[in-house]
Design a protein around this motif. Structure first.
Motif, PDB file in Angstrom:
ATOM      1  N   MET A   1      -5.897 -17.197 -51.252  1.00 12.95           N
ATOM      2  CA  MET A   1      -4.887 -16.300 -51.760  1.00 12.95           C
ATOM      3  C   MET A   1      -3.550 -16.992 -51.731  1.00 12.95           C
ATOM      4  SD  MET A   1      -3.950 -12.639 -50.247  1.00 12.95           S
ATOM      5  CE  MET A   1      -2.273 -12.412 -49.790  1.00 12.95           C
ATOM      6  N   GLY A   2      -2.768 -16.756 -52.724  1.00 13.67           N
ATOM      7  CA  GLY A   2      -1.463 -17.391 -52.783  1.00 13.67           C
ATOM      8  C   GLY A   2      -0.444 -16.696 -51.905  1.00 13.67           C
ATOM      9  N   LEU A   3       0.537 -17.463 -51.543  1.00 13.39           N
ATOM     10  CA  LEU A   3       1.620 -16.929 -50.725  1.00 13.39           C
ATOM     11  C   LEU A   3       2.339 -15.803 -51.456  1.00 13.39           C
ATOM     12  CD1 LEU A   3       3.340 -17.092 -48.189  1.00 13.39           C
ATOM     13  CD2 LEU A   3       4.694 -18.871 -49.307  1.00 13.39           C
ATOM     14  N   GLY A   4       2.442 -15.925 -52.766  1.00 16.01           N
ATOM     15  CA  GLY A   4       3.102 -14.888 -53.561  1.00 16.01           C
ATOM     16  C   GLY A   4       2.419 -13.538 -53.436  1.00 16.01           C
ATOM     17  N   ASP A   5       1.090 -13.549 -53.404  1.00 13.49           N
ATOM     18  CA  ASP A   5       0.342 -12.296 -53.249  1.00 13.49           C
ATOM     19  C   ASP A   5       0.623 -11.653 -51.895  1.00 13.49           C
ATOM     20  OD1 ASP A   5      -0.870 -12.491 -55.750  1.00 13.49           O
ATOM     21  OD2 ASP A   5      -2.572 -13.610 -54.956  1.00 13.49           O
ATOM     22  N   ILE A   7       3.306 -12.010 -50.101  1.00 15.87           N
ATOM     23  CA  ILE A   7       4.680 -11.505 -50.120  1.00 15.87           C
ATOM     24  C   ILE A   7       4.754 -10.181 -50.877  1.00 15.87           C
ATOM     25  CG2 ILE A   7       7.006 -11.955 -51.007  1.00 15.87           C
ATOM     26  CD1 ILE A   7       6.458 -14.954 -50.356  1.00 15.87           C
ATOM     27  N   GLU A   8       4.072 -10.111 -52.015  1.00 15.29           N
ATOM     28  CA  GLU A   8       4.062  -8.863 -52.788  1.00 15.29           C
ATOM     29  C   GLU A   8       3.455  -7.722 -51.986  1.00 15.29           C
ATOM     30  OE1 GLU A   8       2.277  -9.210 -56.654  1.00 15.29           O
ATOM     31  OE2 GLU A   8       3.449 -10.996 -57.115  1.00 15.29           O
ATOM     32  N   ASN A   9       2.375  -7.997 -51.280  1.00 14.73           N
ATOM     33  CA  ASN A   9       1.737  -6.958 -50.469  1.00 14.73           C
ATOM     34  C   ASN A   9       2.652  -6.484 -49.349  1.00 14.73           C
ATOM     35  OD1 ASN A   9      -0.516  -7.210 -52.089  1.00 14.73           O
ATOM     36  ND2 ASN A   9      -1.667  -8.436 -50.619  1.00 14.73           N
ATOM     37  N   LYS A  10       3.341  -7.413 -48.707  1.00 20.05           N
ATOM     38  CA  LYS A  10       4.264  -7.032 -47.631  1.00 20.05           C
ATOM     39  C   LYS A  10       5.442  -6.248 -48.189  1.00 20.05           C
ATOM     40  CE  LYS A  10       1.991  -8.596 -44.224  1.00 20.05           C
ATOM     41  NZ  LYS A  10       1.328  -7.645 -43.336  1.00 20.05           N
ATOM     42  N   ALA A  11       5.915  -6.623 -49.380  1.00 22.74           N
ATOM     43  CA  ALA A  11       7.017  -5.895 -50.013  1.00 22.74           C
ATOM     44  C   ALA A  11       6.583  -4.470 -50.351  1.00 22.74           C
ATOM     45  CB  ALA A  11       7.493  -6.629 -51.260  1.00 22.74           C
ATOM     46  N   GLN A  12       5.362  -4.326 -50.852  1.00 24.14           N
ATOM     47  CA  GLN A  12       4.853  -2.996 -51.179  1.00 24.14           C
ATOM     48  C   GLN A  12       4.716  -2.154 -49.913  1.00 24.14           C
ATOM     49  OE1 GLN A  12       1.027  -2.874 -53.139  1.00 24.14           O
ATOM     50  NE2 GLN A  12       1.163  -0.685 -53.523  1.00 24.14           N
ATOM     51  N   GLU A  13       4.254  -2.781 -48.848  1.00 25.93           N
ATOM     52  CA  GLU A  13       4.112  -2.063 -47.580  1.00 25.93           C
ATOM     53  C   GLU A  13       5.477  -1.622 -47.052  1.00 25.93           C
ATOM     54  OE1 GLU A  13       2.128  -2.627 -43.156  1.00 25.93           O
ATOM     55  OE2 GLU A  13       1.840  -4.190 -44.645  1.00 25.93           O
ATOM     56  N   ALA A  14       6.464  -2.507 -47.118  1.00 25.15           N
ATOM     57  CA  ALA A  14       7.815  -2.173 -46.655  1.00 25.15           C
ATOM     58  C   ALA A  14       8.422  -1.060 -47.503  1.00 25.15           C
ATOM     59  CB  ALA A  14       8.695  -3.412 -46.691  1.00 25.15           C
ATOM     60  N   LYS A  43      -2.300  -2.601 -47.658  1.00 31.35           N
ATOM     61  CA  LYS A  43      -3.234  -3.027 -46.610  1.00 31.35           C
ATOM     62  C   LYS A  43      -4.622  -3.321 -47.193  1.00 31.35           C
ATOM     63  CE  LYS A  43      -0.757  -0.761 -42.899  1.00 31.35           C
ATOM     64  NZ  LYS A  43      -0.726   0.317 -41.928  1.00 31.35           N
ATOM     65  N   ILE A  44      -5.048  -2.502 -48.137  1.00 30.08           N
ATOM     66  CA  ILE A  44      -6.346  -2.730 -48.787  1.00 30.08           C
ATOM     67  C   ILE A  44      -6.332  -4.049 -49.557  1.00 30.08           C
ATOM     68  CG2 ILE A  44      -7.861  -1.900 -50.633  1.00 30.08           C
ATOM     69  CD1 ILE A  44      -7.146   0.967 -49.637  1.00 30.08           C
ATOM     70  N   LYS A  45      -5.232  -4.317 -50.247  1.00 26.36           N
ATOM     71  CA  LYS A  45      -5.111  -5.581 -50.975  1.00 26.36           C
ATOM     72  C   LYS A  45      -5.182  -6.760 -50.016  1.00 26.36           C
ATOM     73  CE  LYS A  45      -2.201  -3.836 -54.718  1.00 26.36           C
ATOM     74  NZ  LYS A  45      -0.837  -3.922 -55.287  1.00 26.36           N
ATOM     75  N   ASP A  46      -4.518  -6.639 -48.861  1.00 24.87           N
ATOM     76  CA  ASP A  46      -4.555  -7.712 -47.860  1.00 24.87           C
ATOM     77  C   ASP A  46      -5.978  -7.964 -47.381  1.00 24.87           C
ATOM     78  OD1 ASP A  46      -1.973  -8.683 -47.720  1.00 24.87           O
ATOM     79  OD2 ASP A  46      -1.357  -7.314 -46.117  1.00 24.87           O
ATOM     80  N   VAL A  47      -6.709  -6.901 -47.116  1.00 24.92           N
ATOM     81  CA  VAL A  47      -8.092  -7.046 -46.657  1.00 24.92           C
ATOM     82  C   VAL A  47      -8.929  -7.733 -47.735  1.00 24.92           C
ATOM     83  CG1 VAL A  47     -10.199  -5.782 -46.056  1.00 24.92           C
ATOM     84  CG2 VAL A  47      -8.016  -5.128 -45.027  1.00 24.92           C
ATOM     85  N   GLY A  48      -8.768  -7.312 -48.975  1.00 22.10           N
ATOM     86  CA  GLY A  48      -9.498  -7.939 -50.077  1.00 22.10           C
ATOM     87  C   GLY A  48      -9.183  -9.416 -50.208  1.00 22.10           C
ATOM     88  N   ASP A  50      -8.098 -11.336 -47.785  1.00 21.48           N
ATOM     89  CA  ASP A  50      -8.668 -12.014 -46.612  1.00 21.48           C
ATOM     90  C   ASP A  50     -10.142 -12.332 -46.842  1.00 21.48           C
ATOM     91  OD1 ASP A  50      -6.258 -11.925 -45.264  1.00 21.48           O
ATOM     92  OD2 ASP A  50      -6.786 -10.173 -44.053  1.00 21.48           O
ATOM     93  N   VAL A  51     -10.856 -11.394 -47.451  1.00 23.00           N
ATOM     94  CA  VAL A  51     -12.269 -11.620 -47.753  1.00 23.00           C
ATOM     95  C   VAL A  51     -12.406 -12.782 -48.737  1.00 23.00           C
ATOM     96  CG1 VAL A  51     -14.306 -10.616 -48.879  1.00 23.00           C
ATOM     97  CG2 VAL A  51     -12.989  -9.261 -47.236  1.00 23.00           C
ATOM     98  N   LYS A  52     -11.575 -12.787 -49.769  1.00 20.55           N
ATOM     99  CA  LYS A  52     -11.612 -13.898 -50.735  1.00 20.55           C
ATOM    100  C   LYS A  52     -11.358 -15.232 -50.045  1.00 20.55           C
ATOM    101  CE  LYS A  52      -9.755 -11.433 -54.688  1.00 20.55           C
ATOM    102  NZ  LYS A  52      -8.612 -11.409 -55.626  1.00 20.55           N
ATOM    103  N   ASP A  53     -10.362 -15.247 -49.157  1.00 19.81           N
ATOM    104  CA  ASP A  53     -10.040 -16.484 -48.441  1.00 19.81           C
ATOM    105  C   ASP A  53     -11.228 -16.969 -47.615  1.00 19.81           C
ATOM    106  OD1 ASP A  53      -7.497 -16.510 -49.477  1.00 19.81           O
ATOM    107  OD2 ASP A  53      -6.524 -15.752 -47.655  1.00 19.81           O
TER     108      ASP A  53
END
Length: 61
Positions: A1-5, A7-14, A43-48, A50-53
């Motif tokens: 997973m890219g760093l950009g993804d 960051i986007e997930n953390k921004a959405q969470e914030a 959080k769901i995107k992060d888990v997904g 993580d699975v890809k990674d």
């Protein structure tokens, strides 16, 4: 997973946390729920991702 993804997930969470707090402050249940939904989606995107990674890491062995 890219760093950009990540960051986007953390921004959405914030953003979701801010929405939820604004909903709390204004007694707006729709805004609260929207904020909670944003947080859950992030959080769901992060888990997904993580699975890809993990799958990518296993395929490189």
């Amino acid at each position: 997973m890219g760093l950009g993804d990540r960051i986007e997930n953390k921004a959405q969470e914030a953003s979701g946390k801010i929405k939820e707090k604004a909903g709390d402050a204004t007694d707006n249940p729709d805004l609260q729920a929207g904020g909670q939904l944003d947080q859950a989606e992030a959080k769901i995107k992060d888990v997904g991702e993580d699975v890809k990674d993990r799958l990518d890491g296993d395929s490189k062995r």
